[in-house]
Each structure stands twice: as C-alpha cells, then as structure tokens.
Design a protein around this motif. Structure first.
Motif, PDB file in Angstrom:
ATOM      1  N   ALA A  13       0.822  -1.210   0.000  1.00  0.00           N
ATOM      2  CA  ALA A  13       0.000   0.000   0.000  1.00  0.00           C
ATOM      3  C   ALA A  13       0.855   1.258   0.000  1.00  0.00           C
ATOM      4  CB  ALA A  13      -0.931  -0.014   1.205  1.00  0.00           C
ATOM      5  N   SER A  14       1.985   1.219   0.729  1.00  0.00           N
ATOM      6  CA  SER A  14       2.858   2.393   0.759  1.00  0.00           C
ATOM      7  C   SER A  14       3.471   2.687  -0.600  1.00  0.00           C
ATOM      8  CB  SER A  14       3.962   2.200   1.800  1.00  0.00           C
ATOM      9  OG  SER A  14       4.840   1.148   1.420  1.00  0.00           O
ATOM     10  N   ALA A  15       3.601   1.639  -1.417  1.00  0.00           N
ATOM     11  CA  ALA A  15       4.114   1.823  -2.776  1.00  0.00           C
ATOM     12  C   ALA A  15       2.990   2.008  -3.789  1.00  0.00           C
ATOM     13  CB  ALA A  15       4.971   0.622  -3.171  1.00  0.00           C
ATOM     14  N   HIS A  16       1.758   2.187  -3.289  1.00  0.00           N
ATOM     15  CA  HIS A  16       0.577   2.376  -4.143  1.00  0.00           C
ATOM     16  C   HIS A  16       0.387   1.206  -5.118  1.00  0.00           C
ATOM     17  CE1 HIS A  16       0.281   6.454  -2.574  1.00  0.00           C
ATOM     18  NE2 HIS A  16       1.561   6.634  -2.870  1.00  0.00           N
ATOM     19  N   GLY A  17       0.694   0.004  -4.634  1.00  0.00           N
ATOM     20  CA  GLY A  17       0.493  -1.200  -5.429  1.00  0.00           C
ATOM     21  C   GLY A  17       1.612  -1.531  -6.395  1.00  0.00           C
ATOM     22  N   ALA A  18       2.612  -0.682  -6.484  1.00  0.00           N
ATOM     23  CA  ALA A  18       3.714  -0.933  -7.423  1.00  0.00           C
ATOM     24  C   ALA A  18       4.503  -2.158  -6.987  1.00  0.00           C
ATOM     25  CB  ALA A  18       4.630   0.285  -7.494  1.00  0.00           C
ATOM     26  N   PRO A  19       4.976  -2.958  -7.922  1.00  0.00           N
ATOM     27  CA  PRO A  19       5.755  -4.146  -7.565  1.00  0.00           C
ATOM     28  C   PRO A  19       7.101  -3.768  -6.952  1.00  0.00           C
ATOM     29  CG  PRO A  19       5.801  -3.799  -9.928  1.00  0.00           C
ATOM     30  CD  PRO A  19       4.810  -2.832  -9.384  1.00  0.00           C
TER      31      PRO A  19
END
Length: 233
Positions: free
Chosen positions: A38-44
C-alpha cells in the motif's frame, strides 16, 4: 463419571494455542506485506520484477501448457468440488453434511480474500505478459488462496480417512498441488510473486483460526457430554 467419548475428546484433541500462534504470525506477516504494498501504491517491489521477468524469459511452451492445466484446477468449480469431496470424506457417514461443510469452509476463506483484494486494489502485471485469462485485482492471489484452503481441507480429510501407512504420502499431495497452483500464477505472468505470498499467508492464517475453532468446539462438545452424564448420575 465421565464418558469414554468425552475423555477421548479431551485427551486426543491437540491444544489450541499452536494453531492460534500460526494464525497470529501469518496475519502479522500479511499485514506487513499489505502495508509495504500500500505504501508503494500497489507498485511491484524489486523481487516482483526480477521473478516476473525471469519467469517470462525462462518458460518453455510446454511449461505454459502445464501451468494452464494446473491453474485451471485451482479455482472455480474444480476447487469447490474438491472442497466438497474433502468434507464428505472427512465426515464419513454424514457425507452430504460434510460436503456442505467443506463448501462453506471454502467460502469462509474466499470472503476475506475478496475484501482484502478490494482494499489493496493492486493492479496485475501488464496484460501483454499474460499467458492465460485473468480478472480482478492482484493481491492476494485468488487461485493461490483458494487452492491452499482446499489443500488444508483435503489434508484434514486424509488424516481422518486414509489408511495409516498412506497418510504421510497422501497428506503431502494436496500441499504440493496448492504450491504448484501458486507458482503457475507467476509462470503465466498474471500475478506478482508477492501476490502469491499474500495468498499463502492468508490461507495459513485462515487455517490456524479454523483449527482453533474446531478444537474449541470439540472441547465444548466433550464438556457438554460430561456435564450431561454427570447430571444423569
């Protein structure tokens, strides 16, 4: 005097706290993984890209066909049929009741998975990388969660109904199958590896909670039998 059934239930049931410990540990790890995502906004994350690129670059055509066959069995009608079979096998004489129990148990694992997927709303890998059809959000992997929950039900059924000398081998088969389903999702390019990890953690947490619930139910039933026979004397 306590009945033999009540005494057996108290002495043969495993303690509830190991299952609770598994549920707490896996839940904590899952929460941490979801928080990072979530902190990466869903980015892998880095390992996602590395394993995704390796899977796409290393899979031969035959592996894709095998992965498709494995992944199809990990969700939908096949998964629910296996869950019903596991329940029917575990319950013995009450097979219809057992089949219903197995089906509802799988539903109880699906509901938190759907809610968590909607909460995280993580996008899947690029559609151009998919070797099979897919829909919905990525984390946690639905096929992974479903197949591992079914594997837990099948393992319980094996331990209750299979001959003693075959139990170790037969107990390993559902787990190997569920792991293969999870890996097939990465092989086919439809999930990030951390999606699969989240599915395994969710299924393990669900299994731990289910174990606590069943042990406490059996103990309560044994206590009720003991109290009833005490009153009758």
């Amino acid at each position: 005097m306590s009945s033999p059934g009540a005494m057996d239930a108290r002495t043969t049931d495993p303690p509830w706290w190991p299952a609770a410990g598994v549920a707490l540990m896996c839940t904590a790890l899952l929460v941490a993984l979801v928080a990072v995502t979530a902190s990466a906004h869903g980015a892998p994350v880095g390992v996602d890209w590395a394993m995704h690129d390796w899977a796409l670059g290393s899979r031969p055509p035959w592996a894709v066909h095998v992965a498709v066959g494995v992944t199809v069995a990990g969700s939908g009608v096949p998964a629910y049929a296996l869950a019903a079979l596991a329940g029917a096998w575990a319950f013995g004489p009450g097979r219809w009741r057992g089949a219903l129990f197995g089906t509802l148990a799988l539903v109880s694992a699906q509901l938190p998975r759907i809610l968590l997927a909607e909460l995280v709303a993580r996008p899947r890998p690029p559609a151009r990388d998919w070797a099979w059809s897919a829909s919905g959000y990525a984390m946690p992997s639905g096929h992974t969660t479903t197949s591992m929950a079914v594997a837990v039900l099948l393992t319980v059924a094996v331990r209750r109904g299979a001959p003693g000398r075959w139990r170790p081998v037969l107990s390993a088969v559902p787990v190997v199958w569920a792991v293969a389903v999870g890996l097939s999702r990465v092989c086919l390019g439809m999930h990030w590896p951390t999606d699969v990890l989240a599915g395994w953690l969710l299924a393990a947490a669900w299994a731990g909670l289910a174990g606590v619930f069943l042990v406490l139910c059996r103990r309560r039933e044994a206590g009720a039998i003991q109290a009833s026979e005490g009153d009758s004397t």
